[in-house]
Write an enzyme that holds these catalytic residues in place. Structure first.
Site, PDB file in Angstrom:
ATOM      1  N   HIS A 284      -5.455  15.179   2.557  1.00  0.00           N
ATOM      2  CA  HIS A 284      -5.028  14.222   3.412  1.00  0.00           C
ATOM      3  C   HIS A 284      -4.666  14.788   4.920  1.00  0.00           C
ATOM      4  CE1 HIS A 284      -4.675  11.494  -0.016  1.00  0.00           C
ATOM      5  NE2 HIS A 284      -4.344  10.372   0.809  1.00  0.00           N
ATOM      6  N   HIS A 285      -4.725  13.923   5.724  1.00  0.00           N
ATOM      7  CA  HIS A 285      -3.970  14.304   7.095  1.00  0.00           C
ATOM      8  C   HIS A 285      -2.778  14.876   6.881  1.00  0.00           C
ATOM      9  CE1 HIS A 285      -1.259  10.789   6.885  1.00  0.00           C
ATOM     10  NE2 HIS A 285      -2.319  10.407   6.429  1.00  0.00           N
TER      11      HIS A 285
ATOM     12  N   THR B 158      -3.225   8.014  -5.120  1.00  0.00           N
ATOM     13  CA  THR B 158      -4.422   7.754  -5.495  1.00  0.00           C
ATOM     14  C   THR B 158      -4.524   8.960  -6.600  1.00  0.00           C
ATOM     15  OG1 THR B 158      -5.053   6.952  -3.338  1.00  0.00           O
ATOM     16  CG2 THR B 158      -6.767   7.544  -4.843  1.00  0.00           C
TER      17      THR B 158
ATOM     18  N   LYS C  80       0.976  13.264   6.264  1.00  0.00           N
ATOM     19  CA  LYS C  80       1.571  12.382   4.989  1.00  0.00           C
ATOM     20  C   LYS C  80       2.768  12.957   4.545  1.00  0.00           C
ATOM     21  CE  LYS C  80      -0.530  10.796   0.645  1.00  0.00           C
ATOM     22  NZ  LYS C  80       0.232   9.506   0.739  1.00  0.00           N
TER      23      LYS C  80
ATOM     24  N   PRO D  87      -2.699   1.619  -4.757  1.00  0.00           N
ATOM     25  CA  PRO D  87      -2.286   2.827  -4.462  1.00  0.00           C
ATOM     26  C   PRO D  87      -3.473   3.504  -3.301  1.00  0.00           C
ATOM     27  CG  PRO D  87      -2.964   3.230  -6.839  1.00  0.00           C
ATOM     28  CD  PRO D  87      -2.678   1.734  -6.337  1.00  0.00           C
TER      29      PRO D  87
ATOM     30  N   GLY E  68       0.730  -1.372  -0.011  1.00  0.00           N
ATOM     31  CA  GLY E  68       0.054   0.129  -0.064  1.00  0.00           C
ATOM     32  C   GLY E  68       0.952   1.128   0.064  1.00  0.00           C
ATOM     33  N   THR E  69       2.125   1.212   0.363  1.00  0.00           N
ATOM     34  CA  THR E  69       3.139   2.191   0.371  1.00  0.00           C
ATOM     35  C   THR E  69       3.049   3.092  -0.992  1.00  0.00           C
ATOM     36  OG1 THR E  69       4.166   0.889   2.066  1.00  0.00           O
ATOM     37  CG2 THR E  69       5.290   2.954   1.176  1.00  0.00           C
ATOM     38  N   THR E  70       3.045   4.374  -0.992  1.00  0.00           N
ATOM     39  CA  THR E  70       3.157   5.191  -2.174  1.00  0.00           C
ATOM     40  C   THR E  70       4.393   5.780  -2.247  1.00  0.00           C
ATOM     41  OG1 THR E  70       1.817   6.773  -0.871  1.00  0.00           O
ATOM     42  CG2 THR E  70       0.558   5.664  -2.339  1.00  0.00           C
TER      43      THR E  70
END
Ligand SMILES: NC(=O)C1=CN([C@@H]2O[C@H](COP(=O)(O)OP(=O)(O)OC[C@H]3O[C@@H](n4cnc5c(N)ncnc54)[C@H](OP(=O)(O)O)[C@@H]3O)[C@@H](O)[C@H]2O)C=CC1
Ligand SMILES: O=C(O)C1=N[C@H](C(=O)O)C[C@H](O)C1
Length: 249
Positions: free
Chosen positions: A139-140, A150, A143, A110, A83-85
């Protein structure tokens, strides 16, 4: 995400959590972490020290660690679910080559949230009729990478179906540099970072006299576990490294 994924594996009767890896933690066992007291799961801090019979490697780490982690997994016959981008296109291509050579299945997604997977599909469909689009990802504020994986993936899907184009006024200027956001093949991506947010994306389309906005929201990190669960359950059936959860749905 690491602890949310660990809890998902623990809670799922079909899976066994056989190890956890965090380069910076000092714990020898996951059970030493108060959130996981009672669990007996070895904790590793160095790739070279990992001895495991794991069949799946779930990776939610940082852009500078994920490539080496995925190489380690593939070289040891463990299917990576990533899942790491923030990996480069070259790194992804290298990993795909390695997976093929080793005949090990893997997935880079993603976004593991179903709402985000659908948003990307709907956006691609809309772009056939509305080629002018702008992406706003929110996003938070912890990040690290921007724009989000995405958002890049959404832009790529839109670019795949529209004729190459440069949006906006060719003579446009920016009074403050960056005002128009990042550019991907002629479309703009804007990244918002604020406390209180989790992960959200809007794609705005504009055409003569009309507009369309598609939005998805992850209000909680549990939203990503639906997709991670599907991927962990299926990935050992494959012999290549795929991009995007839609490949397994
Ligand atoms: N695909 C998807 O659906 C989603 C993807 N993500 C992506 O997942 C990644 C992680 O997100 P998030 O959990 O929020 O980030 P965090 O910063 O909270 O977590 C990253 C973790 O990686 C650990 N870490 C740091 N260096 C290494 C290393 N060299 N090897 C192994 N682990 C390491 C950190 O340890 P320490 O705490 O000790 O520094 C930390 O626990 C990001 O790239 C994010 O974009 C996030 C949500 C959903
Ligand atoms: O860092 C996050 O939080 C997220 N990262 C992924 C991304 O970069 O797209 C997925 C989701 O947006 C949450």
């Amino acid at each position: 995400m690491g602890s949310t994924a660990a809890q998902m594996v623990i809670d799922n009767a079909d899976f066994d959590l056989v190890g956890v890896y965090d380069a910076r933690s000092k714990d020898q066992n996951l059970g030493e972490d108060a959130r996981f007291s009672g669990q007996d799961v070895p904790a590793f801090h160095d790739l070279t020290a990992i001895k495991t019979d794991a069949t799946v490697w779930i990776d939610f780490t940082i852009p500078t660690a994920v490539y080496e982690n995925a190489k380690f997994a593939l070289n040891n016959g463990i299917s990576p679910v990533i899942g790491t981008t923030g990996m480069t296109d070259e790194q992804v291509a290298d990993l795909q080559k390695l997976a093929k050579a080793k005949q090990v299945g893997g997935l880079i997604a993603p976004n593991f949230g179903i709402s985000a997977v659908l948003l990307m599909q709907f956006a691609q469909q809309a772009a056939k009729y509305f080629p002018d689009a702008e992406i706003i990802e929110m996003h938070h504020d912890d990040k690290i990478d921007s724009p989000s994986g995405t958002a890049i993936s959404t832009a790529r899907k839109i670019a795949e179906v529209r004729k190459p184009k440069q949006q906006g006024n060719p003579d446009a200027t920016e009074t403050l540099p960056g005002a128009r956001g990042a550019e991907y093949e002629g479309m703009r991506i804007h990244a918002v970072r604020l406390p209180g947010l989790v992960a959200h994306e809007e794609v705005m389309f504009g055409g003569p006299g009309e507009g369309l906005t598609i939005r998805q929201d992850s209000f909680d990190r549990i939203s990503f576990m639906t997709g991670v669960k599907v991927a962990v359950g299926k990935i050992n059936q494959y012999h290549e490294l795929m991009i995007g959860l839609e490949n397994l749905l």
